[in-house]
Design a protein around this motif. Structure first.
Motif, PDB file in Angstrom:
ATOM      1  N   ASN B  97      17.682   7.396 -38.188  1.00  0.00           N
ATOM      2  CA  ASN B  97      17.693   8.866 -38.353  1.00  0.00           C
ATOM      3  C   ASN B  97      18.062   9.594 -37.063  1.00  0.00           C
ATOM      4  OD1 ASN B  97      16.971   8.650 -41.040  1.00  0.00           O
ATOM      5  ND2 ASN B  97      14.780   8.787 -40.622  1.00  0.00           N
ATOM      6  N   LEU B  98      17.689   9.003 -35.925  1.00  0.00           N
ATOM      7  CA  LEU B  98      18.008   9.641 -34.641  1.00  0.00           C
ATOM      8  C   LEU B  98      19.495   9.547 -34.316  1.00  0.00           C
ATOM      9  CD1 LEU B  98      15.216   8.604 -32.094  1.00  0.00           C
ATOM     10  CD2 LEU B  98      15.963  10.919 -32.641  1.00  0.00           C
ATOM     11  N   LYS B 102      22.953  11.948 -42.138  1.00  0.00           N
ATOM     12  CA  LYS B 102      22.303  11.441 -43.363  1.00  0.00           C
ATOM     13  C   LYS B 102      23.195  10.422 -44.085  1.00  0.00           C
ATOM     14  CE  LYS B 102      19.846  13.124 -47.387  1.00  0.00           C
ATOM     15  NZ  LYS B 102      19.944  13.995 -48.522  1.00  0.00           N
ATOM     16  N   TYR B 103      24.490  10.763 -44.192  1.00  0.00           N
ATOM     17  CA  TYR B 103      25.408   9.905 -44.936  1.00  0.00           C
ATOM     18  C   TYR B 103      25.558   8.547 -44.262  1.00  0.00           C
ATOM     19  CZ  TYR B 103      29.805   8.240 -46.909  1.00  0.00           C
ATOM     20  OH  TYR B 103      30.779   7.468 -47.495  1.00  0.00           O
ATOM     21  N   GLY B 105      23.562   7.233 -42.081  1.00  0.00           N
ATOM     22  CA  GLY B 105      22.254   6.586 -42.081  1.00  0.00           C
ATOM     23  C   GLY B 105      22.002   5.814 -43.369  1.00  0.00           C
ATOM     24  N   GLU B 106      22.445   6.400 -44.482  1.00  0.00           N
ATOM     25  CA  GLU B 106      22.282   5.703 -45.775  1.00  0.00           C
ATOM     26  C   GLU B 106      23.148   4.458 -45.835  1.00  0.00           C
ATOM     27  OE1 GLU B 106      21.117   9.607 -48.454  1.00  0.00           O
ATOM     28  OE2 GLU B 106      23.033   8.584 -48.830  1.00  0.00           O
ATOM     29  N   ILE B 107      24.351   4.544 -45.285  1.00  0.00           N
ATOM     30  CA  ILE B 107      25.245   3.372 -45.278  1.00  0.00           C
ATOM     31  C   ILE B 107      24.572   2.225 -44.531  1.00  0.00           C
ATOM     32  CG2 ILE B 107      27.430   2.435 -44.435  1.00  0.00           C
ATOM     33  CD1 ILE B 107      28.662   5.195 -44.859  1.00  0.00           C
ATOM     34  N   ILE B 108      23.963   2.526 -43.390  1.00  0.00           N
ATOM     35  CA  ILE B 108      23.317   1.474 -42.598  1.00  0.00           C
ATOM     36  C   ILE B 108      22.060   0.975 -43.316  1.00  0.00           C
ATOM     37  CG2 ILE B 108      22.188   0.921 -40.419  1.00  0.00           C
ATOM     38  CD1 ILE B 108      23.956   2.963 -39.053  1.00  0.00           C
ATOM     39  N   SER B 109      21.230   1.892 -43.803  1.00  0.00           N
ATOM     40  CA  SER B 109      19.967   1.497 -44.451  1.00  0.00           C
ATOM     41  C   SER B 109      20.203   0.667 -45.703  1.00  0.00           C
ATOM     42  CB  SER B 109      19.156   2.729 -44.831  1.00  0.00           C
ATOM     43  OG  SER B 109      18.923   3.527 -43.717  1.00  0.00           O
ATOM     44  N   TYR B 140      28.398   3.843 -36.433  1.00  0.00           N
ATOM     45  CA  TYR B 140      28.210   4.975 -37.352  1.00  0.00           C
ATOM     46  C   TYR B 140      27.545   6.175 -36.683  1.00  0.00           C
ATOM     47  CZ  TYR B 140      29.693   2.246 -41.354  1.00  0.00           C
ATOM     48  OH  TYR B 140      30.443   1.518 -42.247  1.00  0.00           O
ATOM     49  N   SER B 141      27.407   6.140 -35.357  1.00  0.00           N
ATOM     50  CA  SER B 141      26.754   7.255 -34.659  1.00  0.00           C
ATOM     51  C   SER B 141      27.627   8.508 -34.741  1.00  0.00           C
ATOM     52  CB  SER B 141      26.505   6.887 -33.197  1.00  0.00           C
ATOM     53  OG  SER B 141      27.747   6.728 -32.523  1.00  0.00           O
ATOM     54  N   LYS B 142      27.065   9.623 -34.259  1.00  0.00           N
ATOM     55  CA  LYS B 142      27.762  10.904 -34.365  1.00  0.00           C
ATOM     56  C   LYS B 142      28.864  11.062 -33.324  1.00  0.00           C
ATOM     57  CE  LYS B 142      23.307  12.824 -35.691  1.00  0.00           C
ATOM     58  NZ  LYS B 142      22.129  13.529 -35.195  1.00  0.00           N
TER      59      LYS B 142
END
Lengths: 93, 220
Positions: B97-98, B102-103, B105-109, B140-142
Motif C-alpha cells: 500500500n505504501l 490501488k490498481y 497494489g492489487e496486481i501484486i497482491s 509497479y511503484s509510482k
C-alpha cells in the motif's frame, strides 16, 4: 507520515526500555522513580538506538525510506525532534 | 512524461576514478540494460542517479526537474539495491500500500507467488521470496523511472521469465535501467544495452561486442 511511523516503530521500544531502566537508577539517588531522568535519558538513548539499528545493523533499510522520499538527513532530524519532544513532555509532567 | 537525463558523472574512491564523465539517457518505454565486470561501477552509477550517493560531479534531471538527492527523486526515480531493502518488522500488505497505487497494489497482491505472503511480516519470507517481492514492488511503484540492481540474482529460473514479463509490461508506462551479471536475460529484455568499461559507457549492438570489451571470454 505512515512511513515515518514505520521507521520509528523499530526505535521506540528499545529506547523506552533503556530510558526507563536509567530512570529507575534515579530511585537510588532520589528514592522515587524519576520521569525527568527518564526523559533526559530518552533524549540521548533514542539517537543512539537509531544509529545502531539503522546506520550499523540494518543500513539497507534506508533504501526503503529513500524510495518513499525520506532522506537520511530528514530521518535523523525526525529522530532528534521526536526524542526532544518526548524529553520535554516527560520533564514537564 | 519527461526523459531521464544523466550527464557528467565523475566518481572517485581515493585515487581510483571509477566513473569518468558518464552520460546515460532513458525515456519511457525503454529498458536500458547496463552490463559490466565486478567492480566496474554499475551499482555506484545507479546510486548516484538515484541520489543516495554523492559524486565528484553529476547532472541528473527528469524532464525539467534536477535531481540532487533522494528528496528530489520521490515518485520520479526508484532504486532497488542488490542486497534488498525491505524492513523486517512490517507486513507485506502495508508495504504494498505504501509503494503502489490501488490498481498496481492489487496486481501484486493477487500474484500467485505473493498472495500467500500478504499477511506475513518480511522476516518470515525466504531470501528468494523477499527478492521477488522487492522486484514487483519497485516495478509497479509510482515512480516514472526504475533502477534495478541485479534483479535475477537469487531467483529461481522459472520465475525469471515472469520478472521479465512484468518489467516489459510496465515499460509501456515508465523507463527502466537494469544491471545484472545474467547477461542473457538482460539482452533478452533490454531495448538498448550499455557496457561500463574502464569508467566509460559504450553502447553494445551485439554479443560479439561484449567479447570485444572484455565482458565475455573469447571462447564463448
Amino acid at each position: 507520515m505512515q512511513s515515518l511511523l514505520i521507521f520509528y516503530k523499530k526505535l521506540i521500544i528499545p529506547s523506552a526500555i533503556f530510558s526507563i531502566m536509567i530512570g529507575m537508577t534515579g530511585i537510588m539517588a532520589t528514592g522515587t522513580f524519576s520521569l525527568k531522568y527518564t526523559g533526559l535519558a530518552y533524549l540521548f538513548i533514542c539517537p543512539m538506538v537509531h544509529f545502531f539499528v539503522y546506520d550499523v545493523r540494518y543500513s539497507n533499510d534506508y533504501y526503503f525510506y529513500y524510495n518513499l522520499g525520506l532522506s537520511r538527513k530528514s530521518l535523523w532530524a525526525s529522530t532528534l525532534v521526536i526524542s526532544g519532544i518526548a524529553c520535554l513532555i516527560l520533564i514537564l509532567i | 512524461m519527461n526523459g531521464l537525463h544523466v550527464d557528467s558523472i565523475i566518481k572517485s574512491y581515493g585515487n581510483n576514478q571509477v566513473l569518468t564523465d558518464i552520460f546515460i539517457s532513458c525515456n519511457p518505454g525503454e529498458i536500458v540494460g547496463l552490463l559490466g565486470r565486478n567492480g566496474s561501477g554499475k551499482s555506484t552509477l545507479l546510486k548516484i542517479i538515484f541520489g543516495s550517493l554523492n559524486a565528484d560531479t553529476k547532472f541528473v534531471k527528469v524532464g525539467d526537474k534536477i535531481i540532487n538527492g533522494v528528496n528530489d527523486s520521490r515518485n520520479l526515480i526508484n532504486y532497488l539495491p542488490q542486497d534488498g531493502f525491505l524492513p523486517n518488522h512490517i507486513k507485506i500488505k502495508t508495504i504494498i500500500n505504501l509503494f503502489c497505487d490501488k490498481y498496481s497494489g492489487e496486481i501484486i497482491s493477487e500474484n500467485p507467488l505473493i498472495r500467500p505472503l500478504v499477511n506475513k511480516k518480511c522476516n518470515k519470507l525466504s531470501g528468494g521470496e523477499k527478492r521477488l517481492l522487492e522486484i514487483l514492488l519497485i516495478t509497479y511503484s509510482k515512480a516514472n523511472y526504475v533502477l534495478i540492481d541485479e534483479p535475477f540474482n537469487g531467483i529461481a529460473p522459472v520465475y525469471k521469465d515472469e520478472i521479465k514479463r512484468h518489467i516489459q509490461e510496465q515499460s509501456k508506462f515508465k523507463g527502466f535501467i537494469i544491471t545484472d551479471h545474467d547477461y542473457r536475460n538482460i539482452l533478452d529484455v533490454a531495448s538498448r544495452v550499455l557496457i561500463l568499461h574502464d569508467g566509460a559507457i559504450q553502447e553494445i549492438k551485439n554479443r560479439e561486442e561484449l567479447i570485444y570489451w572484455g565482458y565475455l571470454p573469447q571462447a564463448t
